[in-house]
Design a protein around this motif. Structure first.
Motif, mmCIF file in Angstrom:
data_model
loop_
_atom_site.group_PDB
_atom_site.id
_atom_site.type_symbol
_atom_site.label_atom_id
_atom_site.label_comp_id
_atom_site.label_asym_id
_atom_site.label_seq_id
_atom_site.Cartn_x
_atom_site.Cartn_y
_atom_site.Cartn_z
ATOM 1 N N TYR A 1 39.374 69.637 6.415
ATOM 2 C CA TYR A 1 38.495 69.092 5.788
ATOM 3 C C TYR A 1 37.957 70.006 4.721
ATOM 4 O O TYR A 1 37.791 71.103 5.010
ATOM 5 N N HIS B 1 42.901 55.992 6.131
ATOM 6 C CA HIS B 1 44.289 56.238 5.936
ATOM 7 C C HIS B 1 45.355 55.235 5.943
ATOM 8 O O HIS B 1 46.479 55.664 5.577
ATOM 9 N N HIS C 1 42.878 66.264 15.413
ATOM 10 C CA HIS C 1 42.099 65.227 14.878
ATOM 11 C C HIS C 1 42.831 63.980 15.275
ATOM 12 O O HIS C 1 41.888 62.738 15.491
ATOM 13 N N HIS D 1 43.933 56.749 11.080
ATOM 14 C CA HIS D 1 42.439 56.152 11.117
ATOM 15 C C HIS D 1 42.123 55.227 9.746
ATOM 16 O O HIS D 1 42.963 55.238 8.884
ATOM 17 N N HIS E 1 48.033 59.706 9.627
ATOM 18 C CA HIS E 1 47.480 59.302 10.853
ATOM 19 C C HIS E 1 46.719 57.979 10.527
ATOM 20 O O HIS E 1 46.948 57.247 9.477
ATOM 21 N N ASP F 1 44.237 64.805 7.511
ATOM 22 C CA ASP F 1 43.077 65.182 7.822
ATOM 23 C C ASP F 1 43.190 66.404 8.888
ATOM 24 O O ASP F 1 42.446 66.642 9.765
HETATM 25 ZN ZN ZN Z 1 41.024 60.852 10.108
#
Ligand code: ZN
Length: 235
Positions: free
Chosen positions: A168, A66, A146, A63, A61, A165
């Motif tokens: 977690y 990442h 997420h 973020h 993803h 993610d």
């Molecule tokens: Zn994330």
């Protein structure tokens, strides 16, 4: 670097060595799944070189922790269609991030500093990958929640799931590890849609994985992971 399964290598770096990048052996070189943080560029380059050279990056993803190294590696970068706009955006503070939901004030204050430091900025996406497509012997699975275009990789032969993610193994709202062997749905402060995030953990549980390699912390192994994951989704 740690060999986590046949043809799969894990590089852990940055903050508490909690940022995971996976290398998948792929026709003489490697495909990288997730791209860690900006501070990991040198280590990622060296690791990929050692494994025969980097062919492409696939983002679990978009973020910042990442996609951090992705703009600096000089190879094509892929992600899910629902993640392209966020991956290409320069904003380290993604559009649905809501740190005000975090219960502990010091954690709420430190995250903007961490997130800004981890991110490498927007990255040009060369192409997209969707559920059912094949990457280096793995099948792509869509796990929205997420992030809208969160994807994981699944290999039936050894029941290995590499899932970014989706789940977690750390309490991100308090910045401390979960008790060993426990899992959780990522906190809603980070997430796009928490109900969908729960559903995606159930989708992962239903695969009955033997090993779950997530975006942070050590892989989770065991015989009852379906139960562990279902418990996490229900919490
Ligand atoms: Zn994330």
């Amino acid at each position: 670097m740690e060999k986590v399964a046949d043809g799969v290598w894990l590089l852990r770096g940055d903050f508490r060595k909690a940022m995971n990048v996976y290398f998948l052996e792929d026709e003489g070189g490697v495909t990288m799944f997730d791209a860690g943080t900006k501070a990991m560029v040198k280590k990622v380059r060296a690791a990929a070189e050692q494994l025969g050279g980097l062919k492409r990056v696939v983002l679990g993803h978009a973020h910042g922790d990442h996609r951090g190294t992705a703009p600096s590696l000089g190879v094509p970068v892929y992600c899910h269609p629902d993640e392209v706009a966020d991956a290409e955006s320069d904003d380290w503070r993604w559009r649905y991030l809501d740190l005000s939901q975090l219960p502990v004030a010091p954690v709420r204050w430190i995250y903007p500093l961490l997130l800004r430091r981890w991110d490498g900025g927007g990255v040009k996406i060369a192409g997209t990958v969707s559920e059912g497509e094949e990457i280096a012997g793995f099948r792509v699975i869509h796990f929205p929640g997420h992030a809208p275009g969160l994807i994981g990789l699944w290999r039936e032969s050894d029941r290995l799931a590499i899932v970014s993610d989706v789940v977690y193994f750390v309490d991100s709202a308090r910045l401390r590890p979960l008790p060993h062997g426990e899992a959780s749905v990522p906190h809603p402060a980070w997430g796009w849609d928490h109900d969908k995030a729960r559903e995606s953990v159930r989708k992962l549980a239903a695969l009955e994985p033997a090993v779950v390699c997530a975006g942070h912390e050590e892989p989770l192994r065991g015989t009852n992971l379906r139960e562990t994951l279902e418990r996490a989704a229900d919490k």
